[in-house]
Design a protein around this motif. Structure first.
Motif, PDB file in Angstrom:
ATOM      1  N   GLY A   1      27.188  48.920  52.084  1.00 16.45           N
ATOM      2  CA  GLY A   1      27.655  47.678  51.485  1.00 16.45           C
ATOM      3  C   GLY A   1      28.668  46.999  52.379  1.00 16.45           C
ATOM      4  O   GLY A   1      28.430  46.830  53.573  1.00 16.45           O
ATOM      5  N   HIS A   2      29.817  46.632  51.798  1.00 14.64           N
ATOM      6  CA  HIS A   2      30.804  45.916  52.593  1.00 14.64           C
ATOM      7  C   HIS A   2      32.210  46.430  52.371  1.00 14.64           C
ATOM      8  O   HIS A   2      32.568  46.829  51.276  1.00 14.64           O
ATOM      9  N   MET A   3      32.986  46.387  53.460  1.00 14.26           N
ATOM     10  CA  MET A   3      34.379  46.783  53.385  1.00 14.26           C
ATOM     11  C   MET A   3      35.194  45.504  53.257  1.00 14.26           C
ATOM     12  O   MET A   3      35.023  44.576  54.040  1.00 14.26           O
ATOM     13  N   ILE A   4      36.052  45.456  52.247  1.00 12.49           N
ATOM     14  CA  ILE A   4      36.872  44.255  52.081  1.00 12.49           C
ATOM     15  C   ILE A   4      38.346  44.621  52.103  1.00 12.49           C
ATOM     16  O   ILE A   4      38.736  45.719  51.702  1.00 12.49           O
ATOM     17  N   SER A   5      39.142  43.692  52.569  1.00  6.31           N
ATOM     18  CA  SER A   5      40.586  43.929  52.633  1.00  6.31           C
ATOM     19  C   SER A   5      41.266  43.190  51.482  1.00  6.31           C
ATOM     20  O   SER A   5      40.627  42.418  50.755  1.00  6.31           O
ATOM     21  N   ALA A   6      42.567  43.412  51.329  1.00  3.22           N
ATOM     22  CA  ALA A   6      43.313  42.876  50.187  1.00  3.22           C
ATOM     23  C   ALA A   6      43.200  41.366  50.057  1.00  3.22           C
ATOM     24  O   ALA A   6      43.292  40.813  48.962  1.00  3.22           O
ATOM     25  N   LYS A   7      42.971  40.699  51.199  1.00 11.06           N
ATOM     26  CA  LYS A   7      42.819  39.241  51.158  1.00 11.06           C
ATOM     27  C   LYS A   7      41.658  38.814  50.263  1.00 11.06           C
ATOM     28  O   LYS A   7      41.599  37.675  49.823  1.00 11.06           O
ATOM     29  N   GLN A   8      40.733  39.722  50.030  1.00 13.40           N
ATOM     30  CA  GLN A   8      39.508  39.352  49.300  1.00 13.40           C
ATOM     31  C   GLN A   8      39.425  39.975  47.909  1.00 13.40           C
ATOM     32  O   GLN A   8      38.357  39.989  47.304  1.00 13.40           O
ATOM     33  N   PHE A   9      40.550  40.501  47.412  1.00  8.21           N
ATOM     34  CA  PHE A   9      40.492  41.193  46.129  1.00  8.21           C
ATOM     35  C   PHE A   9      40.255  40.260  44.940  1.00  8.21           C
ATOM     36  O   PHE A   9      40.073  40.718  43.814  1.00  8.21           O
ATOM     37  N   ASP A  10      40.309  38.933  45.196  1.00  8.32           N
ATOM     38  CA  ASP A  10      39.996  38.022  44.090  1.00  8.32           C
ATOM     39  C   ASP A  10      38.497  37.713  44.022  1.00  8.32           C
ATOM     40  O   ASP A  10      38.061  36.927  43.202  1.00  8.32           O
ATOM     41  N   ARG A  11      37.727  38.348  44.892  1.00  6.57           N
ATOM     42  CA  ARG A  11      36.272  38.113  44.853  1.00  6.57           C
ATOM     43  C   ARG A  11      35.656  38.765  43.629  1.00  6.57           C
ATOM     44  O   ARG A  11      36.219  39.677  43.025  1.00  6.57           O
ATOM     45  N   ARG A  12      34.471  38.264  43.254  1.00  8.37           N
ATOM     46  CA  ARG A  12      33.826  38.722  42.025  1.00  8.37           C
ATOM     47  C   ARG A  12      32.663  39.666  42.316  1.00  8.37           C
ATOM     48  O   ARG A  12      31.950  39.512  43.304  1.00  8.37           O
ATOM     49  N   ILE A  13      32.501  40.630  41.436  1.00  2.34           N
ATOM     50  CA  ILE A  13      31.416  41.597  41.583  1.00  2.34           C
ATOM     51  C   ILE A  13      30.193  41.054  40.852  1.00  2.34           C
ATOM     52  O   ILE A  13      30.142  41.042  39.617  1.00  2.34           O
ATOM     53  N   CYS A  14      29.254  40.518  41.611  1.00  2.03           N
ATOM     54  CA  CYS A  14      28.011  39.959  41.073  1.00  2.03           C
ATOM     55  C   CYS A  14      27.128  39.619  42.268  1.00  2.03           C
ATOM     56  O   CYS A  14      27.584  39.642  43.407  1.00  2.03           O
TER      57      CYS A  14
ATOM     58  N   GLU B   1      25.993  36.865  43.247  1.00  5.21           N
ATOM     59  CA  GLU B   1      26.391  35.643  43.944  1.00  5.21           C
ATOM     60  C   GLU B   1      27.499  35.904  44.956  1.00  5.21           C
ATOM     61  O   GLU B   1      27.674  35.146  45.903  1.00  5.21           O
ATOM     62  N   ASP B   2      28.281  36.957  44.735  1.00  3.20           N
ATOM     63  CA  ASP B   2      29.418  37.195  45.617  1.00  3.20           C
ATOM     64  C   ASP B   2      29.340  38.597  46.225  1.00  3.20           C
ATOM     65  O   ASP B   2      28.747  38.778  47.279  1.00  3.20           O
ATOM     66  N   LEU B   3      29.881  39.590  45.545  1.00  5.51           N
ATOM     67  CA  LEU B   3      29.832  40.953  46.053  1.00  5.51           C
ATOM     68  C   LEU B   3      28.784  41.738  45.270  1.00  5.51           C
ATOM     69  O   LEU B   3      29.037  42.181  44.158  1.00  5.51           O
ATOM     70  N   ALA B   4      27.586  41.865  45.850  1.00  5.61           N
ATOM     71  CA  ALA B   4      26.536  42.642  45.179  1.00  5.61           C
ATOM     72  C   ALA B   4      26.838  44.120  45.368  1.00  5.61           C
ATOM     73  O   ALA B   4      27.392  44.518  46.385  1.00  5.61           O
ATOM     74  N   THR B   5      26.484  44.921  44.378  1.00  7.15           N
ATOM     75  CA  THR B   5      26.738  46.359  44.519  1.00  7.15           C
ATOM     76  C   THR B   5      25.777  47.194  43.683  1.00  7.15           C
ATOM     77  O   THR B   5      25.300  46.751  42.646  1.00  7.15           O
ATOM     78  N   GLY B   6      25.501  48.386  44.202  1.00  7.78           N
ATOM     79  CA  GLY B   6      24.775  49.367  43.412  1.00  7.78           C
ATOM     80  C   GLY B   6      25.744  50.147  42.548  1.00  7.78           C
ATOM     81  O   GLY B   6      25.338  50.862  41.644  1.00  7.78           O
ATOM     82  N   GLY B   7      27.045  50.029  42.823  1.00  3.45           N
ATOM     83  CA  GLY B   7      28.028  50.660  41.947  1.00  3.45           C
ATOM     84  C   GLY B   7      29.136  51.430  42.636  1.00  3.45           C
ATOM     85  O   GLY B   7      30.123  51.789  42.007  1.00  3.45           O
ATOM     86  N   SER B   8      29.005  51.678  43.951  1.00  3.60           N
ATOM     87  CA  SER B   8      30.038  52.455  44.630  1.00  3.60           C
ATOM     88  C   SER B   8      31.282  51.598  44.879  1.00  3.60           C
ATOM     89  O   SER B   8      31.185  50.455  45.313  1.00  3.60           O
ATOM     90  N   PHE B   9      32.433  52.166  44.593  1.00  7.73           N
ATOM     91  CA  PHE B   9      33.704  51.441  44.707  1.00  7.73           C
ATOM     92  C   PHE B   9      34.754  52.452  45.164  1.00  7.73           C
ATOM     93  O   PHE B   9      35.313  53.191  44.358  1.00  7.73           O
ATOM     94  N   MET B  10      34.979  52.517  46.483  1.00 10.92           N
ATOM     95  CA  MET B  10      35.903  53.518  47.016  1.00 10.92           C
ATOM     96  C   MET B  10      37.185  52.833  47.493  1.00 10.92           C
ATOM     97  O   MET B  10      37.141  51.915  48.301  1.00 10.92           O
ATOM     98  N   VAL B  11      38.302  53.311  46.956  1.00 10.94           N
ATOM     99  CA  VAL B  11      39.596  52.674  47.216  1.00 10.94           C
ATOM    100  C   VAL B  11      40.343  53.392  48.343  1.00 10.94           C
ATOM    101  O   VAL B  11      40.463  54.621  48.331  1.00 10.94           O
TER     102      VAL B  11
END
Lengths: 605, 246
Positions: free
Chosen positions: A444-457, A459-469
């Motif tokens: 998928g994609h690695m995002i930094s804090a600048k992008q934490f207002d992005r939406r999970i969907c 249209e924006d951040l597609a995901t199969g469900g993995s979310f590693m902090v």
């Protein structure tokens, strides 16, 4: 050594148990290995004979899957899960600790044949790691005292069946439920709905729901079902993709463990809608511990008239489900590779088109959906498409299960309506100090804090469900390097850019990570990444460079602080190359080294 | 306008029949798209990825993409040449390719395609894998160092010769060509130089024994004219320096 006639008998029994079907080759090899601990050349020859297929077909399968061994293994075979989330929880120290306790080196079998210890790709226990597998069964929440216990059990040769159950306990950690997991589902209600209203009405509900593939690719589920339903032919198949191999994902594990009825009901519903009588669950090998409980659930459903012949008393409604266990191959999560594996072959993605909806399992029309997709379909049949579509965004209807792990207080499963922000998830899971998120796993994609207002969907951040902090104290490049190694291990080897490109990328990443990289190497990584994205045969290869490319953009400082100031540094380490000569000549004097600095490195143990 | 179906390839109109791929239609029209694992006599494989083209702006392998009416296909762009070069360089570092000393130099499709795409050096770090040569057969040598896993010999032996002598085993970078006998030796098989499998290798992996350098370097197949003019070594008769026995 098993005697020859006994070997033949053992293999014949197992092959007969699988009705002598070559499509069950992978299952047969798993069962044979369970009995013999490894697959010797002689064993493979016998399997080929019993199935009347060419020995090289059997060998190619045995050589392909990580959990099949063509060299001897210990009676106790331990594989530590080596995802970055296991590393964050200290799995490397534990790995070395257990190796020390049992006096065995990593990747080797102890001389008495008792134990082998190695590593494997993410086992889907990121919320309760560090995790491992022992003879394929999941061990969770490892720590030194649990490992002491395990070492004693092994040294005392206690059979696995007698080990304390708490070692194998897998928690669900369900933290937030929405419409999919939050409302009660009455078994059989979706099947009653399709019998009462007819397949066309259910398809209409599916269209209205806007449901999209929850594995992450997001293809319209209704379109898939309709295409398969309209495909010519009387024999069709339903396949549930439970090969959840994306590191950091474990939501399908929780669905299969706690909501199996919902998933099976969705599959049976699909069978009725498309006109299929046979379904498969492709369960990843790492979830072997669930195999028997799931078989029991299937049996219970048969007895309740929800599966098998004449479902709910309707003699025209026949559908049954078989579970096929994988054997450690991430690429089999790709639907056409999964079908190859179901057919008993090594898992290489097919050329598409044609697509599985017209040419799938045994070239018959086949619907392949993710676990979560089937669960949602069952709910939609009961509650209606509008109900589902009332949640989410314009192009991403309904909800999404997220598998949250890494640096947070409450790792686990979170169900949200599509469109939720990354910030909200971080708040809910108690991640106060995040510097980056690996969204949708390494692919998928690695995002930094600048992008934490992005939406999970979609249209924006597609995901199969993995979310590693990753929090501020982590080195992002530890993660990137871990993922680069992961893709080398999981590349199927079919196409050039993935087979060779993943290894080149790993080597460049290692070079940079160990402080030998220059600006030139970073440019090389970008170039290589572009070739892989453009040229690879399947999604695995096309997405394999993502962690490197994203982190170069999002976390340039993580690279900058490691770079050498020179413009170029050779990949070839001349000092290391001289080591063999030094050992042969027994020299350790300063003259045997290129310069003083190397002498110091060379003198270290 | 005729009703004939066609697509454009780098601006040129290419007619095609239903069921043809972009590669097949282009070849028929006399337009060269570089390739290695593709051989017109076999079902497309799609593994080498050298024939990458942009079909309606999406990257696809020309050998596996069905031709469709009105498609716009790009092939000879600098972007694609760079990607193809990169893929060829990967093949060169994955194995051990020593062109100056190779018997097939000048009549090697891999080398010729590399020149065609403008590749001058392998660029990447060499893997230097250890791959022993198999000289057990009286007539032929297999030099696994030069194998690029195109599986043409696998397909030819299985589908044309009916001998099923070769296979690829292993996963990822461990994938390698094997000979289907318990000993793994070619000498233990029924392999013959007249097999189709002996005539399709695009590199110097399958070599004829007792014969070498019949045509001097400098006068070989691709020494004077490039591969897009000369054609594939597997498609040319041996009297012209090709591999085909007629």
């Amino acid at each position: 050594m098993v005697e020859s006639s006994m070997l033949t008998e053992t293999i014949r029994d197992i092959v007969q148990h699988h009705s002598g079907m070559p499509t069950r080759l992978l299952q047969i090899l798993r069962d044979v290995q369970d009995r013999l601990t490894w697959l010797s050349p002689e064993t493979l020859e016998r399997v080929a004979e019993e199935l009347s297929i060419s020995p090289n077909k059997v060998r190619s399968v045995a050589e392909f899957y990580s959990f099949l061994y063509t060299t001897p293994r210990g009676r106790y075979d331990i594989l530590f899960s080596d995802n970055i989330t296991d590393r964050m929880l200290g799995n490397r120290e534990l790995l070395h600790y257990l190796c020390g306790r049992l006096k065995v080196s990593i990747g080797e079998t102890r001389s008495d044949g008792l134990v082998t210890i190695g590593t494997t790709s993410c086992t889907g226990m990121c919320d309760q790691g560090p995790a491992a597998l022992v003879n394929g069964y999941t061990l969770t929440r490892l720590n030194p005292s649990r490992l002491d216990g395990i070492a004693n059990l092994i040294e005392s040769r206690i059979p696995l069946a007698e080990w304390p159950r708490e070692l194998f306990e897998v928690y669900s950690n369900l933290r937030r439920a929405d419409i999919l997991l939050g409302r009660h589902f009455a078994d059989g209600s979706a099947l009653r709905a399709v019998l009462k209203r007819g397949p066309e009405a259910i398809m209409e509900e599916m269209v209205k729901s806007g449901l999209r593939g929850q594995g992450g690719a997001g293809f319209g589920s209704a379109a898939k079902w309709i295409s398969c339903r309209n495909a010519p032919g009387n024999v069709k198949y339903v396949v549930c993709n439970a090969d959840e191999g994306e590191p950091g994902t474990f939501k399908d594990r929780v669905l299969m463990q706690d909501f199996a009825d919902l998933v099976f009901e969705g599959m049976t519903l699909c069978g009725r809608v498309i006109g299929a009588q046979h379904g498969f669950v492709y369960l990843r090998g790492e979830y072997r511990y669930m195999l028997n409980p799931l078989k029991a659930t299937l049996q219970r459903r048969r007895e309740a008239g929800l599966l098998g012949e004449a479902i709910l008393g309707d003699i025209s409604f026949n559908f049954d489900i078989e579970i096929h266990l994988g054997a450690g191959a991430y690429v089999c999560g790709e639907e056409s590779a999964l079908i190859e594996s179901l057919e008993g072959k090594h898992g290489v993605p097919r050329i598409r088109p044609p697509f599985p909806t017209t040419h799938g399992y045994l070239n018959k029309p086949t619907v392949v959906n993710n676990v979560e997709t089937f669960a949602a379909a069952a709910k939609i049949a009961v509650e209606g498409g509008d109900w589902f579509a009332s949640r989410g965004t314009a192009q991403s209807k309904g909800t999404k299960l997220l598998s949250v792990s890494g640096d947070c207080e409450r790792p686990g499963i979170y169900e949200y309506p599509f469109g939720i922000t990354v910030n909200r998830v971080l708040e809910d899971c108690g991640a106060h100090d995040a510097q980056g998120i690996q969204m949708a796993g390494p692919a998928g994609h690695m995002i930094s804090a600048k992008q934490f207002d992005r939406r999970i969907c979609f249209e924006d951040l597609a995901t199969g469900g993995s979310f590693m902090v990753f929090d501020q104290k982590r080195d992002i490049l530890d993660g990137v390097r871990n993922f680069a190694h992961f893709f080398v291990h999981e590349s199927c080897g079919f196409c050039t850019p993935c087979r060779v490109g993943t290894s080149l990328m790993r080597d460049l990443m290692d070079k940079v990570h160990t402080g030998h990289g220059t600006r030139y190497d970073l440019e090389e990584m970008r170039k290589l990444g572009r070739i892989m994205q453009a040229g690879c045969h399947c999604g695995l290869g096309q997405t394999a460079p993502n962690p490197v490319l994203d982190s170069l953009d999002q976390f340039p400082e993580a690279y900058e602080r490691r770079l050498r100031s020179t413009a170029y540094e050779p990949a070839f380490d001349l000092n290391a190359a001289l080591e063999e000569a030094r050992q042969l000549t027994g020299r350790s004097d300063p003259g045997a080294y290129l310069n003083e600095e190397d002498l110091l490195v060379g003198a270290m143990p | 306008m005729s009703d004939e179906q066609s697509f454009t390839l780098d601006g040129r109109r290419i007619p095609f029949q239903n069921g043809q791929t972009v590669m097949q239609a282009a070849l028929e029209a006399g337009v060269y798209i570089p390739h290695l694992c593709f051989n017109p006599e076999f079902t497309p494989h799609g593994s080498c990825r050298v024939c990458l083209v942009k079909v309606n702006n999406r990257m696809q392998a020309a050998c596996t993409t069905p031709a469709a009416d009105g498609q716009t296909v790009q092939s000879e762009t600098e972007e694609l040449r760079e990607i193809r070069r990169g893929i060829l360089q990967m093949l060169f570092v994955e194995g051990n390719h020593v062109c100056p000393a190779c018997e097939k130099s000048g009549a090697c499709q891999l080398q010729a395609v590399a020149y065609y795409t403008g590749m001058l050096a392998p660029h990447f770090k060499h893997f230097y894998p250890r791959r022993p040569v198999d000289a057990s057969h009286p007539e032929a040598v297999i030099d696994f160092n030069r194998c690029i896993l195109c599986e043409l010999c696998v397909r030819a032996s299985r589908d044309v010769d009916g001998k099923n002598i070769f296979a690829v085993e292993g996963r990822g970078i461990q994938a390698h060509l094997v000979v289907n006998t318990p000993s793994g030796q070619l000498g233990a098989t029924g392999f013959s130089l007249h097999d189709k499998a002996a005539q399709v290798c695009p590199t110097g992996s399958i070599l004829t024994k007792h014969r070498g350098y019949d045509i001097p370097i400098g006068q070989r197949l691709y020494d004077r004219k490039p591969i897009n003019v000369v054609g594939d070594v597997a498609q040319l008769p041996d009297r012209q320096g090709g591999r085909r026995h007629d």
